[in-house]
Scaffold this motif. Structure first.
Motif, PDB file in Angstrom:
ATOM      1  N   UNK A 143     -20.560 103.389 -26.768  1.00 13.87           N
ATOM      2  CA  UNK A 143     -21.480 103.565 -27.606  1.00 13.87           C
ATOM      3  C   UNK A 143     -21.040 103.459 -29.024  1.00 13.87           C
ATOM      4  N   UNK A 144     -20.547 102.156 -29.427  1.00 16.20           N
ATOM      5  CA  UNK A 144     -19.799 102.224 -30.857  1.00 16.20           C
ATOM      6  C   UNK A 144     -21.099 102.139 -31.923  1.00 16.20           C
ATOM      7  N   UNK A 145     -22.042 101.212 -31.814  1.00 21.00           N
ATOM      8  CA  UNK A 145     -22.943 101.627 -32.664  1.00 21.00           C
ATOM      9  C   UNK A 145     -23.479 102.950 -32.882  1.00 21.00           C
ATOM     10  N   UNK A 146     -23.817 103.599 -31.968  1.00 21.32           N
ATOM     11  CA  UNK A 146     -24.139 104.896 -31.900  1.00 21.32           C
ATOM     12  C   UNK A 146     -22.968 105.764 -32.590  1.00 21.32           C
ATOM     13  N   UNK A 147     -21.977 105.562 -32.099  1.00 19.49           N
ATOM     14  CA  UNK A 147     -20.568 106.609 -33.052  1.00 19.49           C
ATOM     15  C   UNK A 147     -20.797 106.115 -34.421  1.00 19.49           C
ATOM     16  N   UNK A 148     -20.860 104.895 -34.716  1.00 16.03           N
ATOM     17  CA  UNK A 148     -20.791 104.678 -36.325  1.00 16.03           C
ATOM     18  C   UNK A 148     -22.254 105.388 -36.950  1.00 16.03           C
ATOM     19  N   UNK A 149     -23.192 105.357 -36.443  1.00 12.87           N
ATOM     20  CA  UNK A 149     -24.467 105.785 -36.538  1.00 12.87           C
ATOM     21  C   UNK A 149     -24.331 107.331 -37.211  1.00 12.87           C
ATOM     22  N   UNK A 150     -23.712 108.231 -36.082  1.00 12.60           N
ATOM     23  CA  UNK A 150     -23.375 109.515 -36.065  1.00 12.60           C
ATOM     24  C   UNK A 150     -22.639 109.783 -37.091  1.00 12.60           C
ATOM     25  N   UNK A 151     -21.376 109.077 -37.223  1.00  9.19           N
ATOM     26  CA  UNK A 151     -20.482 109.329 -38.306  1.00  9.19           C
ATOM     27  C   UNK A 151     -21.002 109.018 -39.884  1.00  9.19           C
TER      28      UNK A 151
ATOM     29  N   UNK B  76     -26.371 103.025 -25.558  1.00 14.48           N
ATOM     30  CA  UNK B  76     -25.517 104.386 -25.707  1.00 14.48           C
ATOM     31  C   UNK B  76     -24.329 104.404 -24.648  1.00 14.48           C
ATOM     32  N   UNK B  77     -24.024 103.092 -24.412  1.00 13.54           N
ATOM     33  CA  UNK B  77     -22.501 103.111 -23.889  1.00 13.54           C
ATOM     34  C   UNK B  77     -22.712 103.106 -22.343  1.00 13.54           C
ATOM     35  N   UNK B  78     -21.610 103.009 -21.668  1.00 16.09           N
ATOM     36  CA  UNK B  78     -21.636 102.742 -20.237  1.00 16.09           C
ATOM     37  C   UNK B  78     -21.626 104.239 -19.470  1.00 16.09           C
ATOM     38  N   UNK B  79     -22.240 104.446 -18.357  1.00 12.14           N
ATOM     39  CA  UNK B  79     -22.244 105.801 -17.640  1.00 12.14           C
ATOM     40  C   UNK B  79     -22.980 106.772 -18.061  1.00 12.14           C
ATOM     41  N   UNK B  80     -23.954 106.330 -19.296  1.00 12.49           N
ATOM     42  CA  UNK B  80     -24.793 107.268 -19.812  1.00 12.49           C
ATOM     43  C   UNK B  80     -26.092 107.564 -18.969  1.00 12.49           C
TER      44      UNK B  80
ATOM     45  N   UNK C  85     -14.894 114.599 -32.811  1.00 15.99           N
ATOM     46  CA  UNK C  85     -14.581 114.515 -31.529  1.00 15.99           C
ATOM     47  C   UNK C  85     -15.738 113.798 -30.905  1.00 15.99           C
ATOM     48  N   UNK C  86     -17.211 114.176 -31.092  1.00 14.80           N
ATOM     49  CA  UNK C  86     -18.286 113.627 -30.784  1.00 14.80           C
ATOM     50  C   UNK C  86     -18.199 111.877 -30.902  1.00 14.80           C
ATOM     51  N   UNK C  87     -17.974 111.613 -32.232  1.00 12.74           N
ATOM     52  CA  UNK C  87     -17.844 109.964 -32.386  1.00 12.74           C
ATOM     53  C   UNK C  87     -16.861 109.338 -31.475  1.00 12.74           C
ATOM     54  N   UNK C  88     -15.474 110.128 -31.476  1.00  9.03           N
ATOM     55  CA  UNK C  88     -14.757 109.321 -30.695  1.00  9.03           C
ATOM     56  C   UNK C  88     -15.007 109.352 -29.047  1.00  9.03           C
TER      57      UNK C  88
END
Length: 230
Positions: free
Chosen positions: A93-101, A220-224, A83-86
């Motif tokens: 924050x796609x690089x961060x999503x991949x990093x966490x996954x 970290x993506x938009x709106x952070x 859920x967090x990755x999605x």
């Protein structure tokens, strides 16, 4: 949007924490692999004491089985990470999503690899109250719980969660990690050192992952709203 410049000591502190946890896990792994007598004796004493109590408390056993099989099951924990990755991906924050996954997946791979390499047998009882598959060391439940909770807490810190949200999440994470450790021991499916090994390895994985992300300053993506704590 990129994270603001962070003091180098943040990554250094996380890296140091990871090294300490990994070193302690390596020492414990070695002692388990060579079956160091004092540690094996302690494992047996703790396991026998808890099992004697469990067989007299069927109601509490059932509660622990529900907790370990559903609430704190590794797949439940991985679902929270998914859920967090999605959410990270959705917010750019796609690089961060991949990093966490990747951190979660790598931790699982390490856990399974160590189980196969060590091949430690689980406790065996004439009157078991629960059962489990695969080798014992390290505890997959314990390692997955601390990796998942640790990553989620780190993300909340990274995005500047408010005091109430942070305290609530921290409390739930601590209860979950301790609860997983207690239930696996109480149900007699792990030795104490299995659980401790899982916790140390999981903590090392989170610390190394957070240190790497901090050092690389992943977007970290938009709106952070980022935490500016050092």
């Amino acid at each position: 949007m990129h994270s603001p410049s962070r003091p180098p000591r943040t990554a250094v502190t996380l890296l140091a924490a990871g090294i300490i946890c990994a070193a302690l896990a390596a020492v414990l792994l070695t002692l388990v692999a060579v079956r160091w007598s004092p540690l094996m004796s302690l494992d047996g004493t703790v396991a026998e004491a808890l099992h004697r109590r469990a067989v007299t408390e069927p109601g509490l056993v059932q509660v622990n089985r529900v907790l370990t099989d559903w609430v704190w099951d590794p797949w439940t924990m991985r679902a929270l990470i998914a859920v967090a990755v999605i959410a990270l991906w959705w917010h750019g924050a796609r690089l961060l999503a991949v990093w966490v996954a990747a951190t979660s997946a790598l931790a699982t791979a390490v856990q399974q690899g160590l189980k196969a390499a060590v091949g430690r047998e689980r406790p065996k009882w004439p009157d078991p109250v629960d059962s489990a598959n695969y080798a014992a060391f390290p505890s997959g439940h314990a390692m997955t719980a601390i990796v998942s909770c640790g990553l989620l807490l780190w993300l909340l810190r990274l995005y500047g969660a408010g005091p109430w949200v942070w305290r609530t999440a921290l409390t739930l994470a601590c209860v979950s990690v301790v609860g997983v450790a207690v239930t696996r021991l109480y149900l007699g499916v792990h030795w104490m050192t299995d659980v401790l090994g899982g916790l140390l390895l999981g903590a090392a994985a989170v610390a190394f992952s957070a240190a790497g992300c901090t050092a690389r300053r992943l977007p970290v993506g938009r709106g952070a709203t980022l935490s500016r704590r050092p």
